[in-house]
Design a protein around this motif. Structure first.
Motif, mmCIF file in Angstrom:
data_model
loop_
_atom_site.group_PDB
_atom_site.id
_atom_site.type_symbol
_atom_site.label_atom_id
_atom_site.label_comp_id
_atom_site.label_asym_id
_atom_site.label_seq_id
_atom_site.Cartn_x
_atom_site.Cartn_y
_atom_site.Cartn_z
ATOM 1 N N LYS A 1 30.722 43.602 3.791
ATOM 2 C CA LYS A 1 29.325 43.652 3.350
ATOM 3 C C LYS A 1 28.384 42.857 4.257
ATOM 4 O O LYS A 1 27.224 43.246 4.445
ATOM 5 C CB LYS A 1 29.219 43.118 1.920
ATOM 6 N N SER A 2 28.888 41.751 4.832
ATOM 7 C CA SER A 2 27.997 40.869 5.597
ATOM 8 C C SER A 2 28.042 41.086 7.103
ATOM 9 O O SER A 2 27.002 41.030 7.783
ATOM 10 C CB SER A 2 28.316 39.403 5.291
ATOM 11 N N LEU A 3 29.229 41.337 7.655
ATOM 12 C CA LEU A 3 29.369 41.453 9.102
ATOM 13 C C LEU A 3 29.332 42.893 9.602
ATOM 14 O O LEU A 3 28.670 43.193 10.605
ATOM 15 C CB LEU A 3 30.676 40.787 9.554
ATOM 16 N N ALA A 4 30.049 43.788 8.929
ATOM 17 C CA ALA A 4 30.137 45.174 9.399
ATOM 18 C C ALA A 4 28.769 45.837 9.563
ATOM 19 O O ALA A 4 28.545 46.563 10.546
ATOM 20 C CB ALA A 4 31.037 45.988 8.475
ATOM 21 N N PRO A 5 27.806 45.636 8.641
ATOM 22 C CA PRO A 5 26.487 46.249 8.841
ATOM 23 C C PRO A 5 25.777 45.746 10.097
ATOM 24 O O PRO A 5 25.051 46.514 10.751
ATOM 25 C CB PRO A 5 25.718 45.859 7.572
ATOM 26 N N LEU A 6 25.965 44.478 10.444
ATOM 27 C CA LEU A 6 25.372 43.955 11.675
ATOM 28 C C LEU A 6 26.015 44.614 12.896
ATOM 29 O O LEU A 6 25.323 44.931 13.875
ATOM 30 C CB LEU A 6 25.552 42.440 11.754
ATOM 31 N N PHE A 7 27.318 44.809 12.836
ATOM 32 C CA PHE A 7 28.002 45.483 13.940
ATOM 33 C C PHE A 7 27.448 46.893 14.137
ATOM 34 O O PHE A 7 27.210 47.332 15.259
ATOM 35 C CB PHE A 7 29.507 45.561 13.675
ATOM 36 N N GLN A 8 27.277 47.595 13.032
ATOM 37 C CA GLN A 8 26.757 48.958 13.111
ATOM 38 C C GLN A 8 25.319 48.974 13.623
ATOM 39 O O GLN A 8 24.951 49.787 14.482
ATOM 40 C CB GLN A 8 26.826 49.628 11.733
ATOM 41 N N LYS A 9 24.500 48.065 13.127
ATOM 42 C CA LYS A 9 23.082 48.031 13.486
ATOM 43 C C LYS A 9 22.868 47.739 14.960
ATOM 44 O O LYS A 9 21.984 48.328 15.605
ATOM 45 C CB LYS A 9 22.364 46.980 12.634
ATOM 46 N N TYR A 10 23.688 46.847 15.510
ATOM 47 C CA TYR A 10 23.448 46.396 16.884
ATOM 48 C C TYR A 10 24.489 46.895 17.886
ATOM 49 O O TYR A 10 24.541 46.428 19.018
ATOM 50 C CB TYR A 10 23.365 44.869 16.918
ATOM 51 N N GLY A 11 25.283 47.852 17.479
ATOM 52 C CA GLY A 11 26.152 48.535 18.427
ATOM 53 C C GLY A 11 27.342 47.733 18.919
ATOM 54 O O GLY A 11 27.715 47.816 20.094
ATOM 55 N N VAL A 12 27.962 46.958 18.036
ATOM 56 C CA VAL A 12 29.199 46.245 18.393
ATOM 57 C C VAL A 12 30.346 47.252 18.407
ATOM 58 O O VAL A 12 30.641 47.876 17.389
ATOM 59 C CB VAL A 12 29.497 45.104 17.397
ATOM 60 N N GLN A 13 30.996 47.408 19.551
ATOM 61 C CA GLN A 13 32.053 48.413 19.658
ATOM 62 C C GLN A 13 33.424 47.892 19.223
ATOM 63 O O GLN A 13 34.297 48.679 18.884
ATOM 64 C CB GLN A 13 32.158 48.926 21.094
ATOM 65 N N LEU A 14 33.605 46.548 19.231
ATOM 66 C CA LEU A 14 34.947 46.011 18.996
ATOM 67 C C LEU A 14 34.883 44.668 18.285
ATOM 68 O O LEU A 14 34.088 43.795 18.658
ATOM 69 C CB LEU A 14 35.665 45.843 20.344
ATOM 70 N N TYR A 15 35.717 44.510 17.250
ATOM 71 C CA TYR A 15 35.932 43.221 16.596
ATOM 72 C C TYR A 15 37.407 42.872 16.732
ATOM 73 O O TYR A 15 38.283 43.681 16.397
ATOM 74 C CB TYR A 15 35.548 43.268 15.121
ATOM 75 N N ILE A 16 37.702 41.661 17.239
ATOM 76 C CA ILE A 16 39.067 41.195 17.473
ATOM 77 C C ILE A 16 39.356 40.038 16.526
ATOM 78 O O ILE A 16 38.530 39.136 16.364
ATOM 79 C CB ILE A 16 39.243 40.718 18.930
ATOM 80 N N ASN A 17 40.545 40.034 15.910
ATOM 81 C CA ASN A 17 40.918 38.925 15.028
ATOM 82 C C ASN A 17 42.425 38.734 14.988
ATOM 83 O O ASN A 17 43.191 39.533 15.526
ATOM 84 C CB ASN A 17 40.397 39.156 13.608
ATOM 85 N N GLY A 18 42.829 37.670 14.313
ATOM 86 C CA GLY A 18 44.233 37.388 14.059
ATOM 87 C C GLY A 18 44.463 37.264 12.568
ATOM 88 O O GLY A 18 44.123 38.132 11.802
#
Length: 311
Positions: free
Chosen positions: A219-236
């Motif tokens: 709800k908080s991060l994914a919409p920002l990724f979509q809005k500003y064109g983030v192509q990749l999120y990396i995590n562990g």
């Protein structure tokens, strides 16, 4: 590894999962272990057709790995595979996505869990860019790691750019300064002129592993990724490998099997998942990014392609 050492690591990991996590682990019906072949889920073929890389060299090549800081056999096996890959495919950027020092972020272990395993890469001037995991903040809230030159952190959250890629490191822990961090992230994303935007943090957003997806982050991060064109999120955090399909323009990549493994399943958005010791590599071109996963046998067992896009 001695029986006592293995027993300690297993008990410590089970304790950190809690009852719900342990129950989910058994539900996934995959044995705990560090043997690559034994740990591959039964619904995944070990031999797959791998997308070939272009003949031309990439503009930028980097790697990522997470949940590394044990100083145990599994970490050294992955570190050797990373060093071998570097000898054949040079890179100078490595994303270290948290849980850099087990079990409690004790900074006095830094030589055993970072400097020694990755000495061949550090000697070749490979720069590691770290973020804090949940284990890292157990001692001094991770402050010594933030200040440590080898992790190249410019704060608990920060950004840096290499050629066409801008990286955004997040503190995804429960005690993070979320109010200011989210404001900072949106400002930095909105001002970025980089054609490629890569965000990394320790905790998953979409996951088919023990912990599962994080609805709050969706709800908080994914919409920002979509809005500003983030192509990749990396995590562990999940001690496994999982690559999603593009979800509203963003691929979510878990590379938390840098020292040990836990079970992982599949979801409707999963492109590929495996419970095997590994790290991820990225070959960046103008219009495409190739994401590859490499095991301790030094072979690629998954490769996907991410297309560049505008915000």
């Amino acid at each position: 590894m001695s029986i006592k050492r293995r027993h300690f690591l297993i008990l410590g990991s089970l304790s950190s999962l809690g009852f719900a996590g342990v129950w989910k682990m058994f539900q996934l019906r995959t044995a705990w272990g560090t043997d690559a072949k034994a740990a591959v889920p039964s619904n995944v073929e070990e031999e797959r057709a791998i997308v070939p890389l272009p003949a031309s060299p990439p503009i930028l090549r980097f790697i990522s790995v997470a949940d590394t800081g044990t100083g145990a056999e599994g970490q050294y096996a992955v570190a050797e595979a990373m060093a071998q890959y570097h000898r054949e495919n040079p890179f100078n950027v490595a994303v270290l996505a948290g849980d850099n020092i087990y079990n409690n972020g004790e900074f006095e272990k830094i030589n055993a869990v970072f400097e020694k395993p990755y000495q061949p890469l550090l000697q070749q001037n490979v720069k590691f860019y770290a973020c804090l995991g949940n284990h890292d903040i157990r001692t001094g809230n991770g402050d010594q790691q933030v200040k440590y030159a080898g992790f190249n952190m410019q704060g608990r959250y920060y950004t840096f750019r290499r050629d066409p890629v801008q990286f955004f490191a997040l503190d995804t822990n429960h005690n993070a300064d979320w109010e200011n961090q989210l404001v900072w992230l949106e400002k930095e994303l909105s001002q970025s002129t980089a054609p490629w935007k890569v965000v990394f943090g320790h905790h998953p957003i979409y996951s088919s592993g023990v912990y599962g997806s994080n609805q709050s982050f969706i709800k908080s991060l994914a919409p920002l990724f979509q809005k500003y064109g983030v192509q990749l999120y990396i995590n562990g955090h999940e001690h496994s490998y999982e690559r999603t399909r593009s979800i509203n323009g963003t691929t979510y990549l878990i590379c938390g099997a840098g020292a040990g493994t836990r079970p992982v399943g599949r979801s409707e958005w999963t492109e590929y998942s495996a419970s095997r010791l590994s790290f991820a590599t990225f070959d960046v071109y103008d219009d495409r990014m190739f994401v590859s996963s490499i095991g301790t046998d030094k072979r690629v067992f998954d490769r996907g392609v991410i297309q560049v896009r505008s915000a």
